[in-house]
Motif scaffolding. Structure first.
Motif, short mmCIF file in Angstrom:
data_model
loop_
_atom_site.label_atom_id
_atom_site.label_comp_id
_atom_site.label_asym_id
_atom_site.label_seq_id
_atom_site.Cartn_x
_atom_site.Cartn_y
_atom_site.Cartn_z
N HIS A 20 0.81 -1.23 0.00
CA HIS A 20 0.00 0.00 0.00
C HIS A 20 0.84 1.28 0.00
CE1 HIS A 20 -3.80 -2.14 0.51
NE2 HIS A 20 -3.22 -2.88 1.44
N GLY A 21 2.18 1.15 0.05
CA GLY A 21 3.05 2.33 0.11
C GLY A 21 3.15 2.84 1.54
N VAL A 22 4.31 3.36 1.92
CA VAL A 22 4.49 3.79 3.31
C VAL A 22 3.59 5.00 3.61
CG1 VAL A 22 6.46 5.34 2.92
CG2 VAL A 22 6.20 4.19 5.14
N ASP A 23 3.24 5.77 2.57
CA ASP A 23 2.35 6.92 2.77
C ASP A 23 0.93 6.60 2.29
OD1 ASP A 23 2.61 6.83 0.05
OD2 ASP A 23 3.20 8.92 -0.19
N THR A 30 -3.57 -3.19 -8.51
CA THR A 30 -4.50 -4.10 -7.83
C THR A 30 -4.53 -3.85 -6.32
OG1 THR A 30 -2.72 -5.70 -7.86
CG2 THR A 30 -4.43 -5.96 -9.53
N ASN A 31 -3.56 -3.09 -5.82
CA ASN A 31 -3.54 -2.75 -4.39
C ASN A 31 -4.15 -1.37 -4.19
OD1 ASN A 31 -2.06 -5.10 -4.08
ND2 ASN A 31 -0.10 -4.04 -4.11
N PRO A 32 -5.18 -1.26 -3.36
CA PRO A 32 -5.81 0.07 -3.22
C PRO A 32 -4.93 1.10 -2.53
CG PRO A 32 -6.75 -1.48 -1.64
CD PRO A 32 -5.87 -2.28 -2.56
N THR A 33 -5.06 2.33 -2.96
CA THR A 33 -4.51 3.46 -2.23
C THR A 33 -5.38 3.65 -0.99
OG1 THR A 33 -3.31 4.69 -3.93
CG2 THR A 33 -4.52 6.01 -2.34
N LEU A 34 -4.76 3.82 0.17
CA LEU A 34 -5.50 3.98 1.43
C LEU A 34 -5.42 5.40 1.96
CD1 LEU A 34 -4.26 0.72 3.25
CD2 LEU A 34 -6.28 0.98 1.78
N LYS A 82 -1.77 11.93 2.90
CA LYS A 82 -2.33 12.70 1.78
C LYS A 82 -2.35 11.85 0.51
CE LYS A 82 -2.51 17.18 3.39
NZ LYS A 82 -3.06 16.61 4.65
N VAL A 83 -3.49 11.87 -0.16
CA VAL A 83 -3.60 11.11 -1.41
C VAL A 83 -2.94 11.89 -2.54
CG1 VAL A 83 -5.90 12.02 -1.93
CG2 VAL A 83 -5.20 9.83 -2.89
N LYS A 84 -2.16 11.18 -3.36
CA LYS A 84 -1.51 11.83 -4.50
C LYS A 84 -2.42 11.78 -5.72
CE LYS A 84 3.29 10.78 -3.27
NZ LYS A 84 4.05 9.53 -3.22
N PRO A 85 -2.76 12.94 -6.30
CA PRO A 85 -3.63 12.92 -7.47
C PRO A 85 -2.95 12.19 -8.63
CG PRO A 85 -3.04 15.18 -6.82
CD PRO A 85 -2.26 14.26 -5.96
N ARG A 86 -3.75 11.49 -9.42
CA ARG A 86 -3.20 10.77 -10.56
C ARG A 86 -4.05 11.03 -11.79
NH1 ARG A 86 -3.08 5.62 -10.73
NH2 ARG A 86 -5.03 5.48 -9.61
N ASP A 87 -3.49 10.74 -12.95
CA ASP A 87 -4.22 10.85 -14.21
C ASP A 87 -4.79 9.49 -14.58
OD1 ASP A 87 -4.24 13.41 -15.05
OD2 ASP A 87 -2.58 13.22 -16.48
N ALA A 88 -5.94 9.47 -15.22
CA ALA A 88 -6.45 8.22 -15.75
C ALA A 88 -5.44 7.68 -16.76
CB ALA A 88 -7.80 8.44 -16.43
N THR A 89 -5.23 6.35 -16.77
CA THR A 89 -4.25 5.79 -17.71
C THR A 89 -4.87 5.52 -19.07
OG1 THR A 89 -4.66 3.70 -16.56
CG2 THR A 89 -2.58 4.79 -16.09
N ASP A 90 -6.14 5.09 -19.08
CA ASP A 90 -6.83 4.84 -20.34
C ASP A 90 -7.89 5.93 -20.50
OD1 ASP A 90 -8.42 4.04 -22.42
OD2 ASP A 90 -8.82 2.03 -21.66
N LYS A 91 -7.65 6.84 -21.44
CA LYS A 91 -8.54 8.00 -21.56
C LYS A 91 -9.62 7.81 -22.63
CE LYS A 91 -5.08 11.50 -20.10
NZ LYS A 91 -4.42 10.87 -19.09
#
Ligand code: HEM
Ligand code: HEM
Length: 179
Positions: A20-23, A30-34, A82-91
């Motif tokens: 899940h990443g240390v942050d 496949t692993n959710p951002t928490l 804090k959640v890091k904003p991301r871009d959709a990969t398939d637009k």
């Protein structure tokens, strides 16, 4: 005792960070951002894995050795990240995804996701989980799990997922991942 995020962090560094990443911002889709998810939602899901109400072989193994206090500490820690904003990969399907998220699908009575999960995908603490910036692949899997009802059950989301096609799930998931 009160939830202690610093104690949660010790377990995160040893165990959860790998997926899940240390942050709380995960890399693998496949692993959710928490990060940024509400404390009450995270704690509820950990209890659901522990009680077998939500079935995922990896996570059921992860929560087995944890105490109620450990789980409260972990939920407190991740909710503060804090959640890091991301871009959709398939637009390619973003227009359809946006339509479903913001308006719904009238012909099959799929409600607008926005009405509960919020216009910016932030959810509503204590009630509805945050979806914004979540990985599309994870979202698609959850919608399938609600639809089948074996891995995860929730009356509201099961009813909605049963009304959705695979193509609609993929489109809305991509849109959400870029919110
Ligand atoms: C799901 C917490 C360790 C893989 C989740 C969820 C939570 C969570 C709260 C549900 C998220 C949601 O509903 O949005 C934790 C904690 C961990 C931990 C506190 C450490 C004690 C791990 C590890 C892995 C992992 C080490 C990988 C080996 C996953 C996966 C899911 C998940 C694949 C999605 C399960 C599904 O599809 O239902 N985790 N996790 N987790 N976690 Fe973890
Ligand atoms: C949970 C998607 C509409 C209420 C979820 C989750 C996803 C999702 C992916 C799991 C989040 C996670 O694992 O982190 C959607 C989509 C919608 C939609 C794509 C529109 C098509 C709604 C609406 C409501 C709602 C309209 C309220 C009436 C909830 C609730 C949960 C949830 C209560 C938590 C369920 C649980 O504890 O397992 N939704 N949602 N959703 N959603 Fe929705």
């Amino acid at each position: 005792p009160k939830a202690d995020p610093a104690k949660g962090k010790v377990i995160v560094e040893q165990v959860c960070a790998a997926c899940h990443g240390v942050d709380g911002n995960s890399v693998a889709s496949t692993n959710p951002t928490l990060a940024g998810q509400s404390q009450s939602y995270l704690l509820q899901q950990l209890h659901n894995f522990k009680d077998g109400k939500r079935k995922d072989p990896i996570m059921m193994g992860m929560v087995a050795p944890l105490s109620d206090q450990d789980m409260a500490n972990l939920a407190a820690y991740f909710s503060e990240q804090k959640v890091k904003p991301r871009d959709a990969t398939d637009k390619t399907q973003l227009a359809l995804g946006k339509e479903i998220y913001r308006v719904g699908v009238a012909s099959t009575k799929v409600p607008a996701c926005m009405s509960c999960h919020g216009p910016a995908g932030k959810g509503l603490p204590e009630k509805y989980p945050r979806l914004g910036s979540q990985h599309a692949a994870y979202i698609v899997k959850q919608l399938h799990d609600y639809k089948l009802g074996e891995m995860r059950s929730n009356a509201i989301m099961a009813d909605i997922a049963k009304r959705m096609s695979d193509a609609e799930m993929k489109a809305v998931a991509e849109y959400i991942s870029g919110l």
